[in-house]
Write a protein that holds these residues in place. Structure first.
Motif, short mmCIF file in Angstrom:
data_model
loop_
_atom_site.label_atom_id
_atom_site.label_comp_id
_atom_site.label_asym_id
_atom_site.label_seq_id
_atom_site.Cartn_x
_atom_site.Cartn_y
_atom_site.Cartn_z
N HIS A 103 0.83 -1.21 0.00
CA HIS A 103 0.00 0.00 0.00
C HIS A 103 0.87 1.26 0.00
O HIS A 103 0.63 2.18 -0.80
N ASP A 161 -0.62 5.46 6.30
CA ASP A 161 -1.12 6.60 5.53
C ASP A 161 -0.62 7.92 6.12
O ASP A 161 -0.24 8.84 5.38
N ARG A 187 1.16 4.16 -3.09
CA ARG A 187 0.91 5.59 -2.88
C ARG A 187 2.13 6.42 -3.25
O ARG A 187 2.01 7.48 -3.88
N ASP A 234 1.76 10.42 4.01
CA ASP A 234 1.40 11.84 3.86
C ASP A 234 2.58 12.74 4.21
O ASP A 234 2.87 13.72 3.51
#
Length: 476
Positions: free
Chosen positions: A379, A459, A383, A463
């Motif tokens: 994942h 995540d 990203r 970010d």
């Protein structure tokens, strides 16, 4: 100094409260130390504190240690620590480790520490079962993969020289037949350390070419084997430290064994892929090797220090490690003598924390954790790769990814941008990552292995990485 029972109780409570406070604050603090080594020395002043002439009370001593150490502690048990392949010291293992220290057992043999030896026996059996390794293999509980590699390769040296008619334990290495060691170009530095300690200098090793992801090339190994005479040891790898790549033992082990070679697997973290049905195919034929080194303080989440030297030939294992004295009891066939499988006589009883973590997770819990971490790595890779100027340089087959920032620039610029982006990410403190050189290029390494890490943590970390990159790229 004499301590009253009440003082001991207060001291243990003080330590437990400090540990609880440290763990409770991990998520909210920067995921890096507040002070580096130089800052810690400067803060201590007076040339790093004078030697104490008189003692402090027990509680004052603990307070002093906490005050000196806490500013320089990494958030390594935290869910957004990705800098190295470092497990997160699960609370169950920590509690078992506290008991290990409090019980104060010297795990030298089954007479000095019957419970420690017995618990090791159970934990070893569970470990072999969960990793799908031969039930007849022997297991030594060592400090980590460096010593696990050392023990396994010592057993390998004993075995291959014995096959050549040489008793290395009795006659040493002078005038011994030369042992050829074949090792992949991308082997971990701890393996080289173990080999040096065993008498193989780095220039005496035979390097085997690897593919683009650092896995040993079978054709290159076969060519090397064809050129070898005398005793041979082949060192393979489960989980390359940067890419997570696996050496293809299905294409290696039979040929190596036909040549009479001992096949060793350095599987510090990657061997745990065998505990998970979705990743186990990466380790096809690994059970056919002769020895395996792995860590407990990585994917099993035990506290430091804990590793396992696993050997398919227990006699060679014991022969390489055992030392005897008239005052040391010897074990019979029904007993486990822990000192027969490790270099130390005096050591902590690492089996207690290992048993606790295996019992707490069980087979299903370990498999779920490994699968979750690998999914999170994929994942994160997706990203990051979707962002212009960022390239993920490896096939994410496990929990490791390597990233280059400025991949659309010339190599020198890309290296500079990658270093600058890593520094900005670390300074921000949302997560912790590290850098490394891979095939002549500078990359960011991300290792997802903490038991508490969830999708939201990854995540949040990604970010922060994207934000840092956009600033360095002039788009922030």
């Amino acid at each position: 100094m004499t301590l009253a029972k009440s003082d001991v109780s207060a001291l243990f409570t003080q330590a437990a409260l400090a540990a609880e406070r440290f763990r409770a604050g991990l998520d909210d603090r920067p995921q890096r130390p507040g002070m580096d080594y130089a800052a810690l020395r400067a803060a201590a002043a007076a040339d790093v504190l004078p030697t104490p002439e008189s003692g402090l009370s027990a509680q004052e001593t603990l307070d002093s240690l906490i005050q000196l150490a806490e500013p320089g502690l990494h958030a390594s048990p935290a869910p957004r620590f990705f800098g190295w392949v470092i497990g997160a010291s699960h609370p169950v293992g920590v509690a078992a480790d506290w008991l290990t220290s409090a019980w104060g057992q010297n795990c030298g043999n089954h007479h000095t520490a019957p419970s420690a030896a017995f618990i090791e026996e159970i934990a070893a059996r569970w470990l072999l079962d969960i990793l799908h390794l031969p039930a007849t293999a022997s297991v030594g509980f060592v400090s980590g993969a460096t010593m696990a590699n050392f023990v396994c390769l010592a057993a390998a040296r004993t075995h291959v020289l014995r096959q050549a008619g040489w008793d290395v334990e009795a006659d040493g290495l002078f005038a011994a037949p030369e042992v050829q060691v074949l090792i992949g170009d991308e082997a971990h530095t701890s393996v080289y350390a173990a080999l040096r300690m065993l008498g193989w200098g780095q220039r005496r090793l035979r390097r085997v070419a690897t593919d683009d992801h650092g896995a040993m090339r079978p054709d290159a190994l076969l060519a090397q084997l064809a050129d070898c005479t005398g005793p041979v040891i082949v060192v393979t790898q489960a989980g390359q430290i940067n890419t997570g790549a696996f050496d293809p033992l299905a294409q290696i082990v039979d040929a190596a064994h036909r040549h009479g070679a001992w096949v060793h697997v350095d599987g510090a973290f990657g061997l745990w892929a065998r505990a998970c049905p979705s990743t186990c195919p990466l380790t096809l034929a690994y059970e056919q090797a002769d020895s395996w080194a792995t860590d407990g303080h990585k994917w099993l989440q035990t506290p430091y220090d804990c590793g396992y030297a696993i050997v398919a030939h227990p006699e060679a294992h014991r022969r390489a490690m055992t030392f005897a004295a008239s005052y040391l009891p010897q074990a019979d066939d029904a007993e486990r003598n822990p000192a027969e499988y490790v270099p130390e006589l005096s050591r902590r009883a690492r089996g207690f924390a290992t048993w606790a973590m295996l019992r707490h997770f069980g087979r299903d819990g370990i498999a779920t954790m490994v699968e979750q971490h690998c999914m999170l790595a994929r994942h994160a890779a997706q990203r990051l790769a979707d962002e212009p100027g960022i390239a993920v340089l490896n096939d994410v087959v496990l929990n490791q990814l390597i990233v280059q920032f400025g991949a659309d620039r010339d190599p020198q610029q890309a290296d500079a941008l990658t270093r600058a982006t890593i520094a900005r990410i670390v300074a921000d403190g949302t997560c912790f990552v590290g850098g490394a050189e891979w095939r002549g290029r500078w990359v960011m390494r991300m290792s997802i292995i903490g038991w508490e890490t969830q999708l939201a943590d990854v995540d949040r970390a990604v970010d922060a990485m994207l934000s840092a990159w956009r600033v360095e790229a002039g788009r922030g």
